[in-house]
Write an enzyme that holds these catalytic residues in place. Structure first.
Site, PDB file in Angstrom:
ATOM      1  N   GLY A  12      32.206  15.870 -93.616  1.00  0.00           N
ATOM      2  CA  GLY A  12      31.654  14.517 -93.658  1.00  0.00           C
ATOM      3  C   GLY A  12      32.495  13.544 -92.862  1.00  0.00           C
ATOM      4  O   GLY A  12      32.595  12.357 -93.205  1.00  0.00           O
ATOM      5  N   ARG A  15      31.756   9.635 -90.279  1.00  0.00           N
ATOM      6  CA  ARG A  15      31.852   8.187 -90.521  1.00  0.00           C
ATOM      7  C   ARG A  15      32.619   7.939 -91.829  1.00  0.00           C
ATOM      8  O   ARG A  15      33.031   8.870 -92.513  1.00  0.00           O
ATOM      9  CB  ARG A  15      30.463   7.552 -90.594  1.00  0.00           C
ATOM     10  N   VAL A  63      27.396  21.473 -95.787  1.00  0.00           N
ATOM     11  CA  VAL A  63      28.329  22.070 -96.763  1.00  0.00           C
ATOM     12  C   VAL A  63      27.617  22.760 -97.925  1.00  0.00           C
ATOM     13  O   VAL A  63      28.255  23.460 -98.709  1.00  0.00           O
ATOM     14  CB  VAL A  63      29.330  21.022 -97.336  1.00  0.00           C
ATOM     15  N   ASN A  89      35.253  16.005 -98.190  1.00  0.00           N
ATOM     16  CA  ASN A  89      34.872  14.594 -98.251  1.00  0.00           C
ATOM     17  C   ASN A  89      33.360  14.372 -98.251  1.00  0.00           C
ATOM     18  O   ASN A  89      32.904  13.363 -98.797  1.00  0.00           O
ATOM     19  CB  ASN A  89      35.514  13.864 -97.061  1.00  0.00           C
ATOM     20  N   TYR A 154      25.611  12.195-109.678  1.00  0.00           N
ATOM     21  CA  TYR A 154      26.836  11.862-108.932  1.00  0.00           C
ATOM     22  C   TYR A 154      28.057  11.931-109.844  1.00  0.00           C
ATOM     23  O   TYR A 154      29.057  12.577-109.525  1.00  0.00           O
ATOM     24  CB  TYR A 154      26.676  10.469-108.322  1.00  0.00           C
ATOM     25  N   ALA A 156      28.435  13.425-112.745  1.00  0.00           N
ATOM     26  CA  ALA A 156      28.685  14.785-113.237  1.00  0.00           C
ATOM     27  C   ALA A 156      29.317  15.632-112.136  1.00  0.00           C
ATOM     28  O   ALA A 156      30.226  16.433-112.395  1.00  0.00           O
ATOM     29  CB  ALA A 156      27.383  15.414-113.719  1.00  0.00           C
ATOM     30  N   LYS A 158      31.195  14.537-109.597  1.00  0.00           N
ATOM     31  CA  LYS A 158      32.562  14.098-109.327  1.00  0.00           C
ATOM     32  C   LYS A 158      33.504  14.529-110.455  1.00  0.00           C
ATOM     33  O   LYS A 158      34.662  14.890-110.195  1.00  0.00           O
ATOM     34  CB  LYS A 158      32.605  12.583-109.120  1.00  0.00           C
TER      35      LYS A 158
END
Ligand code: NAD
Length: 253
Positions: A12, A15, A63, A89, A154, A156, A158
């Protein structure tokens, strides 16, 4: 230079925080594989890395696909000889109320934010095990630490990254591999700008809730990533370092 002549894969990296990690790693002496779904963006960042006098390999990689991730590691070894550093990332968000969140939307976010971290760590980890040396740093979030409404997939994912970081650190320490995570607070990137434009959150809210009273710049996250990837962190593994302006330390509202 803290990463002199080391070879780093950053996912990632086209940017935002990933680009900042690529440029900071290069400034610290690393050669960089700039991996992103968006090849044009990866090529632009690769040019910026080369301008810093380091080698850069732009790659289009999803990924979530094991075969593409494996090819990314093989191409890195072919081009640069080894994999010293992996920065997981790449990430996406998928906001929505939990009671109506579709299975497809849940799967889309978890596939990038959690499964992708596992697939990249596994593929790079095999190479690092063979080398008996390596550093993995994954980008988690303050969303791993506290519940953000409308962010079930998101948050969960992380939190899963934090747990995965601990497991891999314990499994692979014996091979000389350290595995850590960085948990950013609100960072000045496209994701946050979109949220501000859509009115999901206001800048005033973020400034009030963050003891340091401002957004992070992407390079402030990248500097923590480089620290954890460097020998300065030689006895640190299995940890998540929150780089959040005090957000997780704050006890009021
Ligand atoms: N911006 C913030 O405030 C913030 C806060 C906490 C955590 N994070 C995390 O930091 C990371 C980077 O965030 P950002 O704000 O720079 O995001 P961004 O959207 O600006 O950049 C994400 C990059 O990942 C790439 N990407 C998306 N899906 C991919 C896939 N399947 N395979 C390969 N590449 C893919 C995109 O093309 C893009 O270049 C994410 O993991 C995010 O969850 C961001």
């Amino acid at each position: 230079m803290r990463l002199q002549d080391e070879c780093a894969i950053i996912t990632g990296a086209g940017r935002g925080i990933g680009r900042a990690c690529a440029l900071r790693a290069a400034a610290e002496g690393a050669h960089v594989v700039v991996a992103d779904l968006d090849l044009a963006a990866a090529k632009r960042v690769a040019e910026e890395v080369r301008a810093l006098g380091r080698q850069a390999v732009p790659l289009r990689v999803d990924v979530t696909r094991a075969a593409e991730v494996q090819a990314m590691v093989e191409q890195t070894v072919h081009a640069l000889g080894r994999v010293d550093v992996l920065v997981n990332n790449a990430g996406v968000i998928g906001p929505g109320p939990s009671e109506t969140l579709s299975e497809a939307e849940w799967d889309r976010v978890v596939a990038v934010d959690l499964k992708g971290v596992f697939l990249c760590s596994q593929a790079a980890g095999r190479q690092m095990i063979a080398q008996r040396r390596g550093k993995i740093v994954s980008i988690a979030s303050i969303a791993a630490w506290a519940g953000f409404p409308m962010r079930a997939s998101y948050n969960a994912s992380k939190a899963g990254v934090v747990a995965l970081t601990q497991v891999l650190a314990c499994e692979w320490a014996k091979y000389g591999i350290r595995v850590n995570a960085v948990g950013p607070g609100y960072v000045n990137t496209d994701i946050v700008k979109q949220g501000l434009e859509l009115g999901v959150v206001t800048l005033a809210d973020i400034e009030r809730r963050t003891p340091l009273g401002r957004l992070a710049e992407p390079d402030e996250i990248a500097r923590a990533v480089v620290f954890l990837a460097s020998d300065e962190a030689s006895y640190i593994t299995g940890q998540t370092l929150f780089v959040d302006g005090g957000w997780t330390a704050y006890g009021l509202w």
